[in-house]
Design an enzyme around this catalytic site. Structure first.
Site: not given
Length: 760
Positions: A421, A548, A418
């Site tokens: 993150k 982020t 992902c």
């Protein structure tokens, strides 16, 4: 190999002697998982032991100051240039004057003292305090300049406070100023120095023999000594005493009993009767065991000692030891300072009085001894070399709970799924804090979907008479302060919009956060986005989303959106003959920060570079538009010459560049001459192919700076020659003090390279 994750924050307030020593020791023996942050108002911190010698003119500024930037970097500590103004002891944060609160797990305070003068009318306004030393030195330098310029007129100085500090200051001031008068061929009687002491004894902390030697020096050197004279009022250029004595003075220096800054007691720390932080013999606060202190701001209750720099120096190693033990969950050890210590008091003319117990002796040999001690102390902070890399040690047990230790101990196994993150809870808390603590603006009507919506993307409404301008930049941090880095990165990203004549509208952020516990990652992200949000707000733009990820080091970038009317777009291709070339900022940031990484840059050079990078190009771009600029670009990664070459080739013209007109940041030429360059410099230097008669210019020390890559650099623009002087004057009035005309645009000669350099 991944760097060590952050688990605990050690915050140091103040760059006093104890903290300088502690930082050096932490750099030599770091604690895995501990992030150190130093909060200080100035990069260059004065060493009090060498102050008299500097006043007398024997030492340079560099001799008697510790450069905290390389020292902090050696210790792998973040340097926050700011002023602490309060503490939240319950939530464990430091309140600062110009940034969001700084969280700590362990805190240490070493900010020194200030002279007591609040009860004397006029002293606050008209007297010059001896501390903070940096402020005193600014005034002293001005006194020296004034007397140098006007040695033929009478000058009267007053020193209020006849302790050791006041006596030593008087004698060394007299030595320096008499030298100036003699060099100018003026009588030394043009200078009168008055020393006021409220008691019957000068330097009452010393033994009788030492006091008599110092009094004899004062009288022999013509200093007016006023004993049993208590200053009750300070007027402009006058000291009034309780006895009725009134003395006219051109400058009044205040060297009275030390006092503490009031915000310490207001925060709830235990203090003594005078407001100094009350400490146990472990240098821990009596009321808050995770707060330590050292130096003049502290008072060890069981071992009272006078306020003297020697104790701050002696406390450096015990402070480091107990900070280390506390961070590792170990018991602190008591420290007992010596009962008495050798004092060496400078008397001017390279002589000094040495005194201890009931013994005292004056000799030039004592001055040489003092000088050897001081230079030896300062030598430990010079020419620092980065510590060699080693295998990453295990996180110490007791640094955090076992679950957190286990989660962070093997970062090489950290999942990258992902997009690596950061957790959603961290992100949501940061966004809430931005709204609550910074008062983030309401979403504008043309942002249909933004941060306040849980949707997958932001949606903008583009005005029908405007064109949308988009730009993207991302880079790893060049500073260890996430708040400051967020500001600089945002200025850098927005500059592309301003250079094309656009106004800022919105931005999407991409942040890489260093591995850390959830709490530490949250604070880093908050500091980063707080800096970015403030700059966006000043530019009339809003943060509307972002992404982020975790990584080895801090990185940040923005996709910036802006709007411009199609008929007002500024392009690189707009260079025309009979235009002059202007730049709005000095260059040299790339080489300076390359040297900074190697601990080879003067902290003042980096301070100047940071201030330049924090200056927005928005006002400059609007000014250039008002004065009819026909072409513009911002100076970033390709350097001044690389970006100029882009404009020249796109416009089909040639330019004549005046090398002497190119503004260069302090220290940049020094860095190049030492052989340090940015890693991008060799690629940028290939643009030299476009320079004609390069043999006549390439040995000029300013030449290599033309290829230096810039971060948040200035604008390069072309303006009609008739409007150039007005444009330059307005840029200066707007605060772009380094704005300069650096050349002109001429017709293209296809038989010659397009850039001609001149060095005047």
């Amino acid at each position: 190999m991944h760097p060590q994750p952050t688990l605990r924050d050690l915050v140091l307030i103040g760059a006093g002697h104890s903290h300088a020593i502690a930082l050096k020791l932490f750099g030599m023996n770091p604690i895995p998982g501990v992030q150190i942050t130093l909060i200080t108002e100035t990069t260059y911190t004065p060493y009090s032991g060498m102050l008299p010698g500097y006043v007398a003119g024997y030492y340079s500024v560099d001799d008697c100051h510790i450069d905290m930037r390389p020292l902090a970097q050696f210790a792998n500590a973040r340097l926050y240039l700011d002023r602490a103004i309060g503490l939240d002891l319950e939530n464990q944060t430091v309140r600062c004057a110009n940034r969001p609160p700084v969280p700590y797990d362990v805190l240490s305070i070493n900010i020194g003292s200030i002279p007591t003068k609040a009860n004397v009318p006029g002293a606050e306004k008209y007297a010059i305090p001896a501390k903070p030393i940096r402020h005193f030195l600014e005034h002293w330098q001005q006194v020296v300049k004034n007397i140098t310029r006007q040695p033929d007129r009478p000058w009267r100085l007053a020193i209020v406070g006849g302790g050791v500090g006041g006596v030593e200051l008087s004698l060394n001031m007299r030595s320096r100023l008499h030298g100036i008068l003699k060099q100018a061929g003026q009588p030394t009687s043009n200078l009168t120095i008055h020393l006021f002491q409220r008691g019957r004894k000068l330097a009452p902390d010393l033994n009788a023999k030492a006091r008599q030697i110092l009094l004899n020096n004062l009288l022999r050197q013509g200093i007016e000594v006023h004993l049993e004279q208590t200053a009750i009022e300070v007027q402009p250029n006058r000291v009034l005493c309780q006895s009725g004595l009134a003395v006219d003075c051109d400058r009044i220096f205040w060297v009275t009993q030390a006092s503490a800054q009031p915000w310490l007691a207001a925060a709830g720390l235990a203090t003594d009767k005078r407001g100094f932080i009350a400490l146990k013999d472990t240098l821990q606060s009596e009321s808050h065991p995770n707060v330590f202190a050292a130096g003049d701001i502290s008072a060890v209750t069981c071992h009272p000692r006078p306020k003297a720099g020697v104790f701050a120096v002696r406390q450096g190693k015990p402070l480091y030891d107990n900070l280390r033990r506390h961070l590792l969950g170990e018991a602190s050890k008591p420290f007992k300072p010596q009962q008495d210590f050798l004092r060496i008091v400078g008397t001017g003319n390279k002589s000094a009085v040495a005194t201890k117990w009931n013994w005292a002796w004056q000799s030039p040999l004592m001055w040489r001894w003092k000088e050897w001690i001081e230079f030896r102390f300062m030598g430990q902070f010079r020419n620092l070399d980065p510590m060699p890399a080693s295998d990453r040690p295990a996180l110490p047990q007791g640094m955090a709970d076992p679950e957190t230790i286990g989660e962070l101990s093997n970062l090489n196994m950290r999942c990258g799924g992902c997009g690596s993150k950061v957790g959603s809870t961290v992100l949501s808390r940061v966004l809430q804090r931005l709204q609550l603590e910074l008062g983030a603006s309401e979403r504008s009507a043309d942002i249909l979907v933004g941060l306040d919506s849980p949707d997958d993307a932001a949606i903008l409404q583009v005005p029908t008479d405007q064109a949308m301008v988009q730009t993207l930049d991302y880079f790893k941090t060049l500073l260890d302060d996430p708040y400051l880095f967020g500001q600089i990165a945002t200025h850098h990203c927005l500059s592309d919009l301003f250079a094309m004549g656009a106004t800022g509208h919105s931005a999407l952020a991409l942040a890489t956060l260093p591995y850390a516990s959830e709490e530490k990652a949250e604070d880093t992200l908050f500091q980063l986005l707080a800096g970015a949000t403030e700059v966006l707000r000043e530019a009339g733009a809003q943060l509307i989303g972002g992404h982020t990820v975790e990584g080895a080091e801090l990185g940040f970038g923005l996709t910036c959106n802006g709007f411009v009317r199609p008929d007002r777009i500024l392009r690189k291709s707009g260079l025309k003959p009979d235009r002059v070339l202007l730049v709005t900022k000095a260059i040299g940031t790339g080489a300076l920060f390359a040297a900074h990484m190697r601990l080879r840059a003067d902290g003042r050079w980096i301070d100047a570079a940071v201030q330049s990078m924090l200056q927005s190009n928005r006002a400059a771009a609007l000014c250039l538009q008002r004065h009819g600029a026909t072409a513009c670009t911002d100076i970033t990664g390709f350097g001044l010459l690389g970006h100029l070459l882009e404009m020249v080739e796109a416009s089909g013209v040639s330019v004549q560049l005046d090398l002497s007109g190119v503004p260069i940041l302090p220290g940049a030429i020094d860095v190049f001459q030492s052989g340090t360059t940015s890693s991008l410099h060799p690629q940028n230097a290939r643009a030299a192919r476009a320079i004609r008669d390069i043999e006549a210019i390439d040995r000029d020390p300013r030449y290599p700076v033309l290829f230096d890559p810039q971060t948040s650099g200035g604008l390069l623009a072309a303006v009609d020659v008739a409007r150039a002087s007005g444009c330059l004057a307005e840029l200066h009035s707007l605060g772009y003090e380094h704005s300069s005309i650096i050349g002109c645009v001429v017709e293209r000669d296809d038989n010659l390279p397009p850039i001609q350099l001149r060095a005047l």
